[in-house]
Design an enzyme around this catalytic site. Structure first.
Site, PDB file in Angstrom:
ATOM      1  CG  HIS A 207      -1.999   0.981   1.218  1.00  0.00           C
ATOM      2  ND1 HIS A 207      -1.810   2.307   1.512  1.00  0.00           N
ATOM      3  CD2 HIS A 207      -3.311   0.845   0.901  1.00  0.00           C
ATOM      4  CE1 HIS A 207      -2.966   2.944   1.400  1.00  0.00           C
ATOM      5  NE2 HIS A 207      -3.896   2.083   1.023  1.00  0.00           N
ATOM      6  CB  CYS A 245      -4.307   3.352  -2.160  1.00  0.00           C
ATOM      7  SG  CYS A 245      -5.422   4.341  -1.143  1.00  0.00           S
ATOM      8  CG  HIS A 272      -7.343   0.639  -1.448  1.00  0.00           C
ATOM      9  ND1 HIS A 272      -6.606   0.858  -0.306  1.00  0.00           N
ATOM     10  CD2 HIS A 272      -7.628  -0.683  -1.470  1.00  0.00           C
ATOM     11  CE1 HIS A 272      -6.454  -0.296   0.341  1.00  0.00           C
ATOM     12  NE2 HIS A 272      -7.049  -1.246  -0.354  1.00  0.00           N
ATOM     13  CG  ASP A 317      -9.383   3.425   0.707  1.00  0.00           C
ATOM     14  OD1 ASP A 317      -9.668   2.905   1.783  1.00  0.00           O
ATOM     15  OD2 ASP A 317      -8.213   3.645   0.365  1.00  0.00           O
ATOM     16  CG  HIS A 318     -10.229   6.219   4.016  1.00  0.00           C
ATOM     17  ND1 HIS A 318      -9.142   6.970   4.374  1.00  0.00           N
ATOM     18  CD2 HIS A 318      -9.864   4.932   4.210  1.00  0.00           C
ATOM     19  CE1 HIS A 318      -8.166   6.176   4.755  1.00  0.00           C
ATOM     20  NE2 HIS A 318      -8.569   4.922   4.663  1.00  0.00           N
ATOM     21  CE1 TYR A 331     -11.847   1.149   5.157  1.00  0.00           C
ATOM     22  CE2 TYR A 331     -10.774   2.546   6.783  1.00  0.00           C
ATOM     23  CZ  TYR A 331     -10.733   1.824   5.615  1.00  0.00           C
ATOM     24  OH  TYR A 331      -9.584   1.789   4.871  1.00  0.00           O
TER      25      TYR A 331
HETATM   26  C1  CS2 Z   1      -5.812   2.522   5.008  1.00  0.00           C
HETATM   27  C2  CS2 Z   1      -4.657   1.714   5.503  1.00  0.00           C
HETATM   28  O1  CS2 Z   1      -5.977   3.785   3.111  1.00  0.00           O
HETATM   29  C3  CS2 Z   1      -6.104   2.682   3.568  1.00  0.00           C
HETATM   30  O2  CS2 Z   1      -6.460   1.771   2.841  1.00  0.00           O
HETATM   31  O3  CS2 Z   1      -7.011   2.266   5.637  1.00  0.00           O
HETATM   32  O4  CS2 Z   1      -4.876   1.413   6.838  1.00  0.00           O
HETATM   33  C4  CS2 Z   1      -4.278   0.455   4.762  1.00  0.00           C
HETATM   34  O5  CS2 Z   1      -5.214  -0.528   5.008  1.00  0.00           O
HETATM   35  C5  CS2 Z   1      -2.909  -0.061   5.181  1.00  0.00           C
HETATM   36  O6  CS2 Z   1      -1.958   0.938   5.060  1.00  0.00           O
HETATM   37  C6  CS2 Z   1      -2.471  -1.267   4.382  1.00  0.00           C
HETATM   38  O7  CS2 Z   1      -1.540  -1.983   5.111  1.00  0.00           O
HETATM   39 MN    MN Z   2      -6.044   2.749   0.705  1.00  0.00          MN
END
Ligand code: CS2
Ligand code: MN
Length: 355
Positions: A207, A245, A272, A317-318, A331
């Site tokens: 990530h 991501c 993501h 994602d978020h 989440y």
């Molecule tokens: C986060 C991180 O942006 C994301 O996805 O929620 O916590 C992510 O899950 C970790 O960095 C992956 O190890």
């Molecule tokens: Mn992410």
């Protein structure tokens, strides 16, 4: 592309598997053993129990996020080989359980960093936000305390209270770890685990660091196209890949998302997809997934993933906190479900317009 949804597990998540199952187009979850301790091997029984719970709900495990890498591996401490052996055991057990994608990160001390967990927007929704000014003002010893109130009683991934209580010691551990050392420790780790990934066909998906620059002087190495390509080349095995991501990698506005997706073709094992709204280069908030709510062109991102033939799991994602939901920041169910539907819509349109 396989649309998935992150789920932290019973007792750790306000969202249920039943609710996830009802989001049209979501077939799998991305989950973890949330209680696991980095550095220790996951028990086979616990993995099988989790798998059964997910399958009984009519879903599948599409991947693990995360199997966390312990600090000993990141700093290259004397006991790192022991931790790597345990990581290999975990991978073996996941492979035996027919799980083939593992997301992880290699960030020192903190996982992703936000300075606000519930910034109020004009429509009354709240979002997570980051401002460099706030970071520069908060003493790292107190960052956890300053965010705690907005967590709604949930433990944020990577921000476990026991760990944060010890943040001074963690900083001490990383004192001499410059980017080169951190990179070499990552390569050492990847080389050690590749044989088991080859054996069980497990895709490792690192990530990106979030934000994609150094925070509190700690080294960060998964922050730009060049650095990521260097990492992919250093261990040139298809099982060594990335989690693309957009919201993390895209924090640095110099990172061109579409161009990077093309550059990482074949090595993106997980995506993501979320949007950000910038107020300046170092002041941003997490917006709704919709393009017009933020600064990213979500159509162009999904199109680039389509164009490179991406066929792995993808998740919203978020999300924002909307409709009075009380959940772990980022989440909740509602806004991520809207995100999944929107991304599925973009994908359907892209697929059909290419037929
Ligand atoms: C986060 C991180 O942006 C994301 O996805 O929620 O916590 C992510 O899950 C970790 O960095 C992956 O190890
Ligand atoms: Mn992410």
């Amino acid at each position: 592309m396989e649309m998935t949804f992150r789920w932290f597990g019973t007792g750790h998540d306000s969202v249920t598997l039943k609710q996830i199952r009802q989001i049209a187009g979501v077939k799998g979850v991305i989950t973890t053993l949330y209680d696991s301790v980095p550095g220790e091997a996951w028990e086979k029984d616990a993995i099988l129990k989790l798998k059964k719970e997910v399958e009984d709900a009519g879903l599948k495990i599409s991947g693990i996020e995360s199997v966390n890498v312990c600090d000993a591996i990141k700093v290259g401490a004397a006991n790192r080989d022991e931790c790597i052996d345990n990581y290999i055991k975990t991978l073996e057990r996941l492979g035996e359980a027919d799980i083939h994608m593992v997301c992880y990160n290699f960030m020192p001390v903190f996982d992703w960093t936000r300075t606000e967990l519930a910034r109020m927007r004009a429509d009354g929704s709240t979002v997570m936000a980051y401002t460099q000014d706030a970071i520069d003002r908060i003493n790292p010893d107190n960052i956890f305390e300053s965010l705690k109130e907005d967590c709604n009683g949930y433990i944020l991934p990577g921000w476990e209270p026991e760990r944060m209580a010890d943040v001074r010691r963690l900083f001490e551990m990383y004192k001499d770890i410059d980017e080169e050392k951190l990179f070499n420790n990552l390569v050492y780790f990847l080389k050690a685990i590749m044989p088991v990934c080859d054996k069980y066909d497990i895709n490792m998906a690192i990530h990106p660091d979030d934000p994609a620059w150094s925070v509190y002087g700690l080294s960060r190495i998964i922050t730009s196209k060049d650095k990521i390509l260097k990492m992919l080349k250093a261990v040139d095995n298809p099982h060594n890949g990335v989690t693309f991501c957009t919201g993390s990698y895209g924090t640095n506005r110099e990172n061109d998302l579409v161009d990077s997706i093309h550059a990482m073709k074949g090595r993106i094992h997980f995506a993501h997809v979320r949007n950000l709204k910038f107020h300046s280069d170092t002041n941003f908030e997490e917006s709704a997934h919709l393009s017009e709510d933020g600064d990213f062109d979500m159509y162009a991102i999904m199109k680039a993933l389509y164009d490179i033939g991406f066929d792995g799991p993808l998740r919203p994602d978020h999300g924002r906190m909307i409709w009075d939901e009380v959940a772990m920041p980022g989440y909740g169910l509602y806004d991520r479900a809207l995100g999944a539907s929107y991304l599925n819509g973009l994908w359907e349109a892209i697929v059909k317009s290419n037929q």
